[in-house]
Design an enzyme around this catalytic site. Structure first.
Site, PDB file in Angstrom:
ATOM      1  NE  ARG A  91       1.967 -21.653  27.989  1.00 23.53           N
ATOM      2  CZ  ARG A  91       3.225 -22.076  27.853  1.00 23.53           C
ATOM      3  NH1 ARG A  91       3.984 -22.226  28.909  1.00 23.53           N
ATOM      4  NH2 ARG A  91       3.687 -22.344  26.649  1.00 23.53           N
ATOM      5  NE  ARG A  97       0.636 -15.888  24.532  1.00 24.06           N
ATOM      6  CZ  ARG A  97       1.306 -15.805  23.397  1.00 24.06           C
ATOM      7  NH1 ARG A  97       2.605 -15.974  23.384  1.00 24.06           N
ATOM      8  NH2 ARG A  97       0.676 -15.538  22.266  1.00 24.06           N
ATOM      9  NE  ARG A 145      -5.044 -17.475  19.569  1.00 23.35           N
ATOM     10  CZ  ARG A 145      -3.733 -17.563  19.388  1.00 23.35           C
ATOM     11  NH1 ARG A 145      -2.904 -17.226  20.324  1.00 23.35           N
ATOM     12  NH2 ARG A 145      -3.259 -18.015  18.249  1.00 23.35           N
ATOM     13  CG  ASP A 154      -2.948 -23.856  18.758  1.00 24.91           C
ATOM     14  OD1 ASP A 154      -2.990 -22.687  19.172  1.00 24.91           O
ATOM     15  OD2 ASP A 154      -2.377 -24.171  17.697  1.00 24.91           O
ATOM     16  CE1 TYR A 182       1.877 -21.100  12.496  1.00 20.71           C
ATOM     17  CE2 TYR A 182      -0.326 -21.288  11.578  1.00 20.71           C
ATOM     18  CZ  TYR A 182       0.625 -20.563  12.271  1.00 20.71           C
ATOM     19  OH  TYR A 182       0.321 -19.316  12.742  1.00 20.71           O
TER      20      TYR A 182
HETATM   21  O1  1CP Z   1      -9.468 -18.220  23.982  1.00 27.53           O
HETATM   22  C1  1CP Z   1      -8.552 -18.899  23.511  1.00 27.53           C
HETATM   23  O2  1CP Z   1      -7.371 -18.718  23.806  1.00 27.53           O
HETATM   24  C2  1CP Z   1      -8.994 -19.974  22.580  1.00 27.53           C
HETATM   25  C3  1CP Z   1      -7.996 -21.001  22.211  1.00 27.53           C
HETATM   26  C4  1CP Z   1      -7.074 -20.754  21.007  1.00 27.53           C
HETATM   27  C5  1CP Z   1      -7.417 -20.547  19.675  1.00 27.53           C
HETATM   28  C6  1CP Z   1      -8.786 -20.315  19.097  1.00 27.53           C
HETATM   29  C7  1CP Z   1      -5.668 -20.831  21.083  1.00 27.53           C
HETATM   30  C8  1CP Z   1      -4.888 -21.024  22.312  1.00 27.53           C
HETATM   31  N1  1CP Z   1      -5.173 -20.762  19.801  1.00 27.53           N
HETATM   32  C9  1CP Z   1      -6.216 -20.576  18.922  1.00 27.53           C
HETATM   33  C10 1CP Z   1      -6.166 -20.487  17.477  1.00 27.53           C
HETATM   34  C11 1CP Z   1      -4.866 -20.329  16.772  1.00 27.53           C
HETATM   35  N2  1CP Z   1      -3.644 -20.877  17.088  1.00 27.53           N
HETATM   36  C12 1CP Z   1      -4.722 -19.643  15.547  1.00 27.53           C
HETATM   37  C13 1CP Z   1      -5.871 -19.026  14.778  1.00 27.53           C
HETATM   38  C14 1CP Z   1      -6.304 -17.733  15.336  1.00 27.53           C
HETATM   39  C15 1CP Z   1      -5.305 -16.622  15.259  1.00 27.53           C
HETATM   40  O3  1CP Z   1      -4.939 -16.252  14.135  1.00 27.53           O
HETATM   41  O4  1CP Z   1      -4.931 -16.141  16.327  1.00 27.53           O
HETATM   42  C16 1CP Z   1      -3.372 -19.719  15.158  1.00 27.53           C
HETATM   43  C17 1CP Z   1      -2.735 -19.130  13.919  1.00 27.53           C
HETATM   44  C18 1CP Z   1      -2.697 -20.509  16.123  1.00 27.53           C
HETATM   45  C19 1CP Z   1      -1.287 -20.947  16.098  1.00 27.53           C
HETATM   46  C20 1CP Z   1      -0.616 -20.540  17.350  1.00 27.53           C
HETATM   47  N3  1CP Z   1      -0.793 -21.183  18.542  1.00 27.53           N
HETATM   48  C21 1CP Z   1       0.210 -19.417  17.565  1.00 27.53           C
HETATM   49  C22 1CP Z   1       0.595 -18.381  16.521  1.00 27.53           C
HETATM   50  C23 1CP Z   1       1.891 -18.721  15.913  1.00 27.53           C
HETATM   51  C24 1CP Z   1       2.269 -17.709  14.834  1.00 27.53           C
HETATM   52  O5  1CP Z   1       2.371 -18.081  13.676  1.00 27.53           O
HETATM   53  O6  1CP Z   1       2.475 -16.532  15.195  1.00 27.53           O
HETATM   54  C25 1CP Z   1       0.575 -19.428  18.920  1.00 27.53           C
HETATM   55  C26 1CP Z   1       1.474 -18.464  19.626  1.00 27.53           C
HETATM   56  C27 1CP Z   1      -0.082 -20.541  19.519  1.00 27.53           C
HETATM   57  C28 1CP Z   1      -0.059 -20.934  20.951  1.00 27.53           C
HETATM   58  C29 1CP Z   1      -1.298 -20.650  21.694  1.00 27.53           C
HETATM   59  N4  1CP Z   1      -2.541 -21.119  21.358  1.00 27.53           N
HETATM   60  C30 1CP Z   1      -3.463 -20.690  22.273  1.00 27.53           C
HETATM   61  C31 1CP Z   1      -2.745 -19.923  23.261  1.00 27.53           C
HETATM   62  C32 1CP Z   1      -3.355 -19.269  24.466  1.00 27.53           C
HETATM   63  C33 1CP Z   1      -1.414 -19.899  22.874  1.00 27.53           C
HETATM   64  C34 1CP Z   1      -0.254 -19.263  23.645  1.00 27.53           C
HETATM   65  C35 1CP Z   1       0.467 -20.376  24.303  1.00 27.53           C
HETATM   66  C36 1CP Z   1       1.116 -20.011  25.565  1.00 27.53           C
HETATM   67  O7  1CP Z   1       2.254 -19.528  25.487  1.00 27.53           O
HETATM   68  O8  1CP Z   1       0.522 -20.252  26.632  1.00 27.53           O
END
Ligand code: 1CP
Length: 357
Positions: A41, A32, A28, A78, A155
């Site tokens: 964003r 954020r 990540r 994502d 999910y």
């Molecule tokens: O550097 C990066 O940010 C790379 C991009 C990336 C990756 C590799 C994002 C952007 N998401 C992911 C993978 C991801 N997404 C995973 C696997 C890794 C991990 O366990 O962290 C999972 C479970 C998700 C699902 C997801 N997407 C969640 C978690 C939900 C939960 O169950 O708690 C969330 C909050 C997101 C949104 C998301 N994806 C990425 C970002 C930066 C965000 C935040 C969105 C925002 O509010 O801007």
């Protein structure tokens, strides 16, 4: 090294080849905790609008590389793009996690699923990969990624994140045939998706099995590991993906490291609940290890961060095959200056441990 790549530490470490210092990237790393990410964003309007716009996805992929000496970039996207492309309707309400409009509720819902078209619904991902490769211009390699079949199923059946994922686990107990049908179509989709990212220009691949650790050992074997192995087999037989190092990250599944290493992947991601020394002892030279500082350590002071980095690099030792990372994604609210301290400390400690005694 590919002629155009200026920094190949990350790829070399995944192949267990010697490097001048320990490579580092951060799960990540775009996101954020960075004010410039929040601004982009905002401009995009929503997370999905950002992820589906290749120019903006490229912009946020590169943002952390402007600040820090990272050794790899990761595609901004994502894991939930595959279920979205399968028709579940993904939305992210501001300040909340992901939600599906049409979660999977019956065997009939699952029978209808098909591998999505990589040149159709998921074309925006491949366009982003191509653009990022061009803009990176060989600075560092680009990581493509996917969720694991099990984690995507979590999910898709729950419709959103969950504390205990009771609904998906109930389906695994009560209707294992349907669950296997779901995991099989997901494994084929994940492999196709990663192959298409490789064809578009990704230089390493990672599978996030974030919820593998929810499962008791027998269920982990049947519903998580088996499909990680299927994805690995498909990729190792794939024209575009077979040359790319593949990292599997099964969070909370440290009791299965040997089995995960036995899939034929190149590297294993580690969460912070195991020491690098123990993990290395258990898997030996078979795979590289990626991890595993507790993400909350970034809330500590710079001197503590440096001390913890030193300890982790010393624990792994001077062998090839370590990619430094956190044990899970960087926490929103972390000071970006602390991330810089971490990355610089990794490179300094990595050089120190390689110096002849
Ligand atoms: O550097 C990066 O940010 C790379 C991009 C990336 C990756 C590799 C994002 C952007 N998401 C992911 C993978 C991801 N997404 C995973 C696997 C890794 C991990 O366990 O962290 C999972 C479970 C998700 C699902 C997801 N997407 C969640 C978690 C939900 C939960 O169950 O708690 C969330 C909050 C997101 C949104 C998301 N994806 C990425 C970002 C930066 C965000 C935040 C969105 C925002 O509010 O801007």
């Amino acid at each position: 090294m590919p002629a155009e790549l200026k920094n190949d530490r990350f790829l070399r470490a995944l192949r267990r080849q010697p490097t001048d210092t320990t490579p580092v990237w951060i799960m990540r790393q775009a996101g954020r905790y960075l004010p410039e990410y929040r601004a982009t964003r905002e401009k995009a309007g929503s997370f999905m609008a950002l992820a589906q716009n290749p120019e903006l996805a490229c912009e946020v992929t590169l943002q952390p590389l402007e600040r820090f000496e990272l050794d790899a970039a990761i595609l901004f996207s994502d894991i939930l793009t595959i279920p979205d492309a399968m028709g579940l309707g993904l939305t992210f309400a501001a300040g909340e996690g992901p939600k599906f409009e049409r979660p999977l509720r019956s065997a009939a819902d699952i029978q209808r699923l098909a591998v999505p078209d990589m040149d159709g619904e998921l074309r925006y991902v491949m366009d982003a990969v191509r653009l990022i490769r061009r803009e990176l211009d060989g600075r560092v390699p680009l990581i493509g990624f996917s969720g694991s079949p099990w984690t995507l199923a979590c999910y898709m059946v729950e419709g959103q994140g969950s504390r205990d994922f009771a609904r998906v686990k109930a389906m695994a107990w009560n209707d294992p045939g349907t669950m296997h049908a779901l995991l099989d179509v997901l494994a084929r989709s994940v492999a196709r998706y990663l192959s298409a990212q490789a064809e578009a220009g990704a230089q390493a691949l990672m599978v996030f099995d974030t919820w593998g650790g929810l499962l008791a050992p027998g269920m982990f074997h049947d519903f998580s590991l088996r499909y990680l192995a299927q994805v690995t087999d498909l990729l190792k037989a794939d024209t575009h993906a077979r040359e790319l190092p593949l990292v599997l990250f099964s969070k909370g599944a440290n009791s299965h490291l040997e089995a995960l290493a036995g899939t034929g992947c190149d590297g294993l991601g580690l969460d912070w609940t195991i020491s690098l020394a123990e993990a290395r002892h258990r898997v030996g030279e078979r795979v590289a290890l990626q991890g595993n500082l507790d993400p909350s350590a970034l809330f500590a002071s710079p001197d503590i961060i440096q001390r913890e980095v030193d300890a982790a690099i010393t624990a792994f030792g001077p062998h090839p095959g370590h990619v430094f990372n956190l044990g899970h994604g960087v926490t929103p609210g972390v000071d970006p200056e602390h991330v810089k301290v971490l990355i610089d400390a990794v490179h300094a400690a990595g050089r120190r441990i390689r110096e002849p005694a």
